[in-house]
Scaffold this motif. Structure first.
Motif, PDB file in Angstrom:
ATOM      1  N   THR A  89      -1.837   3.249  -5.301  1.00  0.00           N
ATOM      2  CA  THR A  89      -3.286   3.138  -5.079  1.00  0.00           C
ATOM      3  C   THR A  89      -4.044   4.256  -5.789  1.00  0.00           C
ATOM      4  O   THR A  89      -5.180   4.060  -6.218  1.00  0.00           O
ATOM      5  CB  THR A  89      -3.559   3.256  -3.562  1.00  0.00           C
ATOM      6  OG1 THR A  89      -2.731   2.337  -2.882  1.00  0.00           O
ATOM      7  CG2 THR A  89      -5.003   3.029  -3.217  1.00  0.00           C
ATOM      8  N   LYS A  90      -3.403   5.431  -5.908  1.00  0.00           N
ATOM      9  CA  LYS A  90      -4.124   6.602  -6.430  1.00  0.00           C
ATOM     10  C   LYS A  90      -4.128   6.573  -7.966  1.00  0.00           C
ATOM     11  O   LYS A  90      -4.831   5.783  -8.540  1.00  0.00           O
ATOM     12  CB  LYS A  90      -3.491   7.888  -5.883  1.00  0.00           C
ATOM     13  CG  LYS A  90      -3.157   7.852  -4.380  1.00  0.00           C
ATOM     14  CD  LYS A  90      -4.355   7.608  -3.507  1.00  0.00           C
ATOM     15  CE  LYS A  90      -3.929   7.565  -2.029  1.00  0.00           C
ATOM     16  NZ  LYS A  90      -4.894   6.917  -1.185  1.00  0.00           N
TER      17      LYS A  90
ATOM     18  N   GLU B  89       6.479  16.286   1.927  1.00  0.00           N
ATOM     19  CA  GLU B  89       5.298  15.998   1.099  1.00  0.00           C
ATOM     20  C   GLU B  89       4.824  17.339   0.553  1.00  0.00           C
ATOM     21  O   GLU B  89       4.359  18.190   1.304  1.00  0.00           O
ATOM     22  CB  GLU B  89       4.210  15.331   1.939  1.00  0.00           C
ATOM     23  CG  GLU B  89       3.018  14.879   1.118  1.00  0.00           C
ATOM     24  CD  GLU B  89       1.923  14.261   1.996  1.00  0.00           C
ATOM     25  OE1 GLU B  89       2.257  13.414   2.850  1.00  0.00           O
ATOM     26  OE2 GLU B  89       0.764  14.651   1.845  1.00  0.00           O
TER      27      GLU B  89
ATOM     28  N   SER C 125      -1.122  16.551   1.195  1.00  0.00           N
ATOM     29  CA  SER C 125      -2.311  16.014   0.520  1.00  0.00           C
ATOM     30  C   SER C 125      -3.627  16.407   1.185  1.00  0.00           C
ATOM     31  O   SER C 125      -4.689  16.095   0.674  1.00  0.00           O
ATOM     32  CB  SER C 125      -2.226  14.493   0.418  1.00  0.00           C
ATOM     33  OG  SER C 125      -2.135  13.941   1.702  1.00  0.00           O
TER      34      SER C 125
ATOM     35  N   ASP D 270       7.155  12.097  -0.283  1.00  0.00           N
ATOM     36  CA  ASP D 270       5.907  11.434  -0.671  1.00  0.00           C
ATOM     37  C   ASP D 270       5.375  12.229  -1.857  1.00  0.00           C
ATOM     38  O   ASP D 270       4.897  13.354  -1.722  1.00  0.00           O
ATOM     39  CB  ASP D 270       4.909  11.434   0.501  1.00  0.00           C
ATOM     40  CG  ASP D 270       3.611  10.698   0.145  1.00  0.00           C
ATOM     41  OD1 ASP D 270       3.275  10.610  -1.047  1.00  0.00           O
ATOM     42  OD2 ASP D 270       2.932  10.241   1.086  1.00  0.00           O
TER      43      ASP D 270
ATOM     44  N   THR E 205       2.972  11.441  -4.098  1.00  0.00           N
ATOM     45  CA  THR E 205       1.740  10.860  -4.635  1.00  0.00           C
ATOM     46  C   THR E 205       0.908  11.890  -5.416  1.00  0.00           C
ATOM     47  O   THR E 205       0.312  11.569  -6.434  1.00  0.00           O
ATOM     48  CB  THR E 205       0.919  10.235  -3.486  1.00  0.00           C
ATOM     49  OG1 THR E 205       1.767   9.311  -2.794  1.00  0.00           O
ATOM     50  CG2 THR E 205      -0.295   9.509  -3.994  1.00  0.00           C
TER      51      THR E 205
ATOM     52  N   TYR F 211       1.307  13.041   5.365  1.00  0.00           N
ATOM     53  CA  TYR F 211       0.132  12.156   5.388  1.00  0.00           C
ATOM     54  C   TYR F 211      -0.082  11.637   6.823  1.00  0.00           C
ATOM     55  O   TYR F 211       0.838  11.108   7.447  1.00  0.00           O
ATOM     56  CB  TYR F 211       0.393  11.020   4.400  1.00  0.00           C
ATOM     57  CG  TYR F 211      -0.665   9.955   4.330  1.00  0.00           C
ATOM     58  CD1 TYR F 211      -1.983  10.264   4.038  1.00  0.00           C
ATOM     59  CD2 TYR F 211      -0.328   8.614   4.541  1.00  0.00           C
ATOM     60  CE1 TYR F 211      -2.944   9.276   3.960  1.00  0.00           C
ATOM     61  CE2 TYR F 211      -1.285   7.616   4.461  1.00  0.00           C
ATOM     62  CZ  TYR F 211      -2.593   7.953   4.172  1.00  0.00           C
ATOM     63  OH  TYR F 211      -3.552   6.973   4.097  1.00  0.00           O
TER      64      TYR F 211
ATOM     65  N   ALA G  25       2.131   6.403  -3.531  1.00  0.00           N
ATOM     66  CA  ALA G  25       0.964   5.541  -3.289  1.00  0.00           C
ATOM     67  C   ALA G  25       0.348   5.230  -4.651  1.00  0.00           C
ATOM     68  O   ALA G  25      -0.423   6.024  -5.198  1.00  0.00           O
ATOM     69  CB  ALA G  25      -0.040   6.228  -2.365  1.00  0.00           C
TER      70      ALA G  25
ATOM     71  N   TRP H 165      -8.166   8.893  -3.189  1.00  0.00           N
ATOM     72  CA  TRP H 165      -8.306   9.752  -4.368  1.00  0.00           C
ATOM     73  C   TRP H 165      -7.520   9.104  -5.502  1.00  0.00           C
ATOM     74  O   TRP H 165      -6.889   8.066  -5.312  1.00  0.00           O
ATOM     75  CB  TRP H 165      -7.785  11.177  -4.083  1.00  0.00           C
ATOM     76  CG  TRP H 165      -6.491  11.271  -3.305  1.00  0.00           C
ATOM     77  CD1 TRP H 165      -6.345  11.009  -1.971  1.00  0.00           C
ATOM     78  CD2 TRP H 165      -5.193  11.629  -3.778  1.00  0.00           C
ATOM     79  NE1 TRP H 165      -5.028  11.189  -1.597  1.00  0.00           N
ATOM     80  CE2 TRP H 165      -4.299  11.582  -2.682  1.00  0.00           C
ATOM     81  CE3 TRP H 165      -4.686  12.012  -5.021  1.00  0.00           C
ATOM     82  CZ2 TRP H 165      -2.933  11.875  -2.784  1.00  0.00           C
ATOM     83  CZ3 TRP H 165      -3.330  12.322  -5.127  1.00  0.00           C
ATOM     84  CH2 TRP H 165      -2.477  12.251  -4.014  1.00  0.00           C
TER      85      TRP H 165
ATOM     86  N   SER I 203       0.872  -1.186   0.000  1.00  0.00           N
ATOM     87  CA  SER I 203       0.000   0.000   0.000  1.00  0.00           C
ATOM     88  C   SER I 203       0.905   1.231   0.000  1.00  0.00           C
ATOM     89  O   SER I 203       2.124   1.111   0.226  1.00  0.00           O
ATOM     90  CB  SER I 203      -0.907   0.027   1.245  1.00  0.00           C
ATOM     91  OG  SER I 203      -0.121   0.239   2.403  1.00  0.00           O
ATOM     92  N   GLY I 204       0.306   2.387  -0.186  1.00  0.00           N
ATOM     93  CA  GLY I 204       1.091   3.614  -0.103  1.00  0.00           C
ATOM     94  C   GLY I 204       1.625   3.823   1.305  1.00  0.00           C
ATOM     95  O   GLY I 204       2.769   4.242   1.492  1.00  0.00           O
ATOM     96  N   LEU I 205       0.796   3.522   2.291  1.00  0.00           N
ATOM     97  CA  LEU I 205       1.262   3.684   3.671  1.00  0.00           C
ATOM     98  C   LEU I 205       2.420   2.738   3.966  1.00  0.00           C
ATOM     99  O   LEU I 205       3.409   3.132   4.602  1.00  0.00           O
ATOM    100  CB  LEU I 205       0.104   3.444   4.654  1.00  0.00           C
ATOM    101  CG  LEU I 205       0.488   3.500   6.130  1.00  0.00           C
ATOM    102  CD1 LEU I 205       1.126   4.841   6.499  1.00  0.00           C
ATOM    103  CD2 LEU I 205      -0.724   3.236   7.021  1.00  0.00           C
TER     104      LEU I 205
ATOM    105  N   PHE J  13      -4.763  -1.579  -3.635  1.00  0.00           N
ATOM    106  CA  PHE J  13      -3.768  -0.915  -2.790  1.00  0.00           C
ATOM    107  C   PHE J  13      -2.377  -1.326  -3.254  1.00  0.00           C
ATOM    108  O   PHE J  13      -2.089  -2.525  -3.365  1.00  0.00           O
ATOM    109  CB  PHE J  13      -3.896  -1.364  -1.324  1.00  0.00           C
ATOM    110  CG  PHE J  13      -5.028  -0.728  -0.582  1.00  0.00           C
ATOM    111  CD1 PHE J  13      -4.954   0.604  -0.200  1.00  0.00           C
ATOM    112  CD2 PHE J  13      -6.152  -1.462  -0.244  1.00  0.00           C
ATOM    113  CE1 PHE J  13      -6.000   1.199   0.500  1.00  0.00           C
ATOM    114  CE2 PHE J  13      -7.204  -0.869   0.452  1.00  0.00           C
ATOM    115  CZ  PHE J  13      -7.127   0.457   0.825  1.00  0.00           C
TER     116      PHE J  13
HETATM  117  C1  LIG Z   1      -0.150  11.530   0.246  1.00  0.00           C
HETATM  118  C2  LIG Z   1      -0.489  10.121   0.541  1.00  0.00           C
HETATM  119  N1  LIG Z   1       0.499   9.259   0.775  1.00  0.00           N
HETATM  120  C3  LIG Z   1       0.247   7.968   1.059  1.00  0.00           C
HETATM  121  C4  LIG Z   1      -1.035   7.495   1.116  1.00  0.00           C
HETATM  122  C5  LIG Z   1      -1.286   6.067   1.478  1.00  0.00           C
HETATM  123  O1  LIG Z   1      -1.722   5.311   0.413  1.00  0.00           O
HETATM  124  P1  LIG Z   1      -2.578   3.998   0.657  1.00  0.00           P
HETATM  125  O2  LIG Z   1      -3.993   4.398   0.780  1.00  0.00           O
HETATM  126  O3  LIG Z   1      -2.267   3.160  -0.538  1.00  0.00           O
HETATM  127  O4  LIG Z   1      -2.030   3.360   1.916  1.00  0.00           O
HETATM  128  C6  LIG Z   1      -2.097   8.356   0.882  1.00  0.00           C
HETATM  129  C7  LIG Z   1      -3.499   7.869   0.962  1.00  0.00           C
HETATM  130  O5  LIG Z   1      -4.451   8.601   0.981  1.00  0.00           O
HETATM  131  C8  LIG Z   1      -1.826   9.717   0.600  1.00  0.00           C
HETATM  132  O6  LIG Z   1      -2.812  10.601   0.390  1.00  0.00           O
END
Ligand SMILES: Cc1ncc(COP(=O)(O)O)c(C=O)c1O
Length: 396
Positions: free
Chosen positions: A210-211, A157, A161, A186, A188, A113, A208, A341, A87-89, A220
């Motif tokens: 995922t977006k 970042e 976000s 970050d 994203t 984030y 991430a 998003w 996942s992004g996290l 994810f």
């Molecule tokens: C800026 C940013 N980084 C990381 C993430 C984490 O991504 P994920 O939802 O895949 O864990 C998000 C998720 O909203 C995000 O907005």
């Protein structure tokens, strides 16, 4: 290994297990997309190759679709090395874990984030790594003054976000390099395509996927890119030692998303700017937080370093009670109320309950809404917002 009339095995279970295997692996047909193998076990050629580490011996992150995704991301991120995360996290946490050890300190922008912040303040703290936050628009000189003997990593970042503050990434990376401190961005919001932190001196670029890469709100995934082979080795051992495993099906979706991301992103960006400009002139609006608007405080940095915008931006409404914010959100039909998003659909959330600041307070005239502008027709989205704003005014 396909069964044939001459196959010596006669048991029906054995024959079922062996049937069609050879056909499945012959890969005679060339297809547009990568071959999708699903496998935990990899069958090796010989006893000697069981422990031959020069070739993959297990299916974890080593199948052809994983290679195809890493190759695509190396291209996207202008990177020599990419590590995949679930996942992004996980990518944010993984990048940090890969480089710190007990006793180290991390400096992080106050706007990072939220769950990354929770990871730093919780798990990392328990493992002896302290995180200090600096104001989200701190200059490189101000950050320079915060670097101490134990500082190992600066986490950035830009734009944030939720609150969209911009940091001067090239200047901060230059200071960090001079002081022997690593930098992680970050990235994203820029989807890897609209800004390339590694080209601007960052050591680690987190994305991430995922977006916008996956782009359909159904997968994810995350990645960390670097051009430093020592950092790549650390990332690879972190992934290996923690057993982070990417499903081949998810990797396939990401490869597919990569092919069309540029055109999707262009539409997200232009529609987002159209809506942001429209909102900026509405009486219900106090301020629009969009880096591409000339009126925005971070606009000069965006204009200098970015080649475009995605569909995510902030709307600060005129002061109003929470009931008016809820009236606005509940009236929306095309904008779904949902976190995340980067998918094809428009989304809206009320941000105030999740804003956490310790370095400098968040100051805004009124409630903060985050909008993700999807691929719908902008005129329909404007009509939806018009109805929502009418409900807001009626309840304010
Ligand atoms: C800026 C940013 N980084 C990381 C993430 C984490 O991504 P994920 O939802 O895949 O864990 C998000 C998720 O909203 C995000 O907005």
């Amino acid at each position: 290994m396909a069964t044939s009339p001459s196959d010596p095995f006669k048991g029906s279970s054995t024959r079922l297990i062996r049937a069609g295997v050879a056909e499945g692996q012959s890969q005679k047909l060339r297809t547009v997309g990568p071959v999708l193998q699903r496998a935990s076990t990899v069958i090796l050629e010989s006893a000697a190759s069981l422990y031959d580490e020069t070739n993959p011996t297990y299916g974890m992150n080593t199948l052809s679709v994983h290679d195809a995704l890493r190759a695509g991301l190396r291209e996207l991120e202008h990177a020599n090395h990419v590590a995949l995360f679930s996942s992004g996290l996980a990518a944010c946490a993984g990048a940090i874990m890969a480089v710190v050890q007990a006793g180290d300190e991390v400096l992080a922008a106050d706007c990072v984030y939220g769950p990354t912040r929770r990871f730093c303040d919780g798990l990392m703290k328990r493992f002896g790594v302290a995180t200090h936050y600096f104001p989200a628009t701190a200059t490189a000189e101000e950050i320079d003054a915060l670097i101490g003997d134990r500082t190992r990593l600066i986490v950035l970042e830009s734009p944030g976000s939720i609150t969209f503050e911009m940091q001067d990434i090239p200047a901060i990376c230059a200071v960090a390099k001079r002081r022997g401190v690593l930098t992680m961005v970050d990235n994203t919001w820029a989807a890897g395509l609209l800004f390339r932190p590694l080209d601007h001196g960052a050591d680690l670029c987190v994305h991430a996927l995922t977006k916008y890469v996956c782009g359909h709100s159904d997968v994810f995934l995350g990645s960390v890119a670097t051009n430093d082979s020592a950092l790549a080795a650390r990332l690879n051992s972190l992934v290996r030692d923690t057993g982070i495993s990417i499903s081949p099906d998810d990797a396939f979706q990401a490869v597919r998303g990569l092919r069309t991301m540029a055109v999707r992103l262009e539409r997200h960006g232009t529609s987002g700017i159209e809506l942001a400009r429209w909102l900026a002139h509405r009486p219900e609006t106090a301020r629009v937080l969009h880096p591409a608007l000339e009126s925005y405080s971070g606009h000069a940095l965006w204009k200098r370093d970015f080649t475009g915008a995605c569909g995510l931006f902030g709307l600060v409404l005129q002061p109003a009670p929470e009931a008016a914010v809820h009236a606005f959100l509940n009236r929306l039909e095309l904008f779904g109320l949902g976190f995340s998003w980067g998918g094809y659909e428009s989304l809206a959330i009320h941000c105030d309950p999740q804003i956490k600041r310790t370095a400098a307070p968040w100051r805004a005239e009124g409630p903060l809404i985050r909008l993700h502008v999807g691929l719908e027709d902008p005129a329909d989205l404007i009509a939806d917002l018009t109805a929502g704003l009418a409900a807001f005014s009626a309840a304010a």
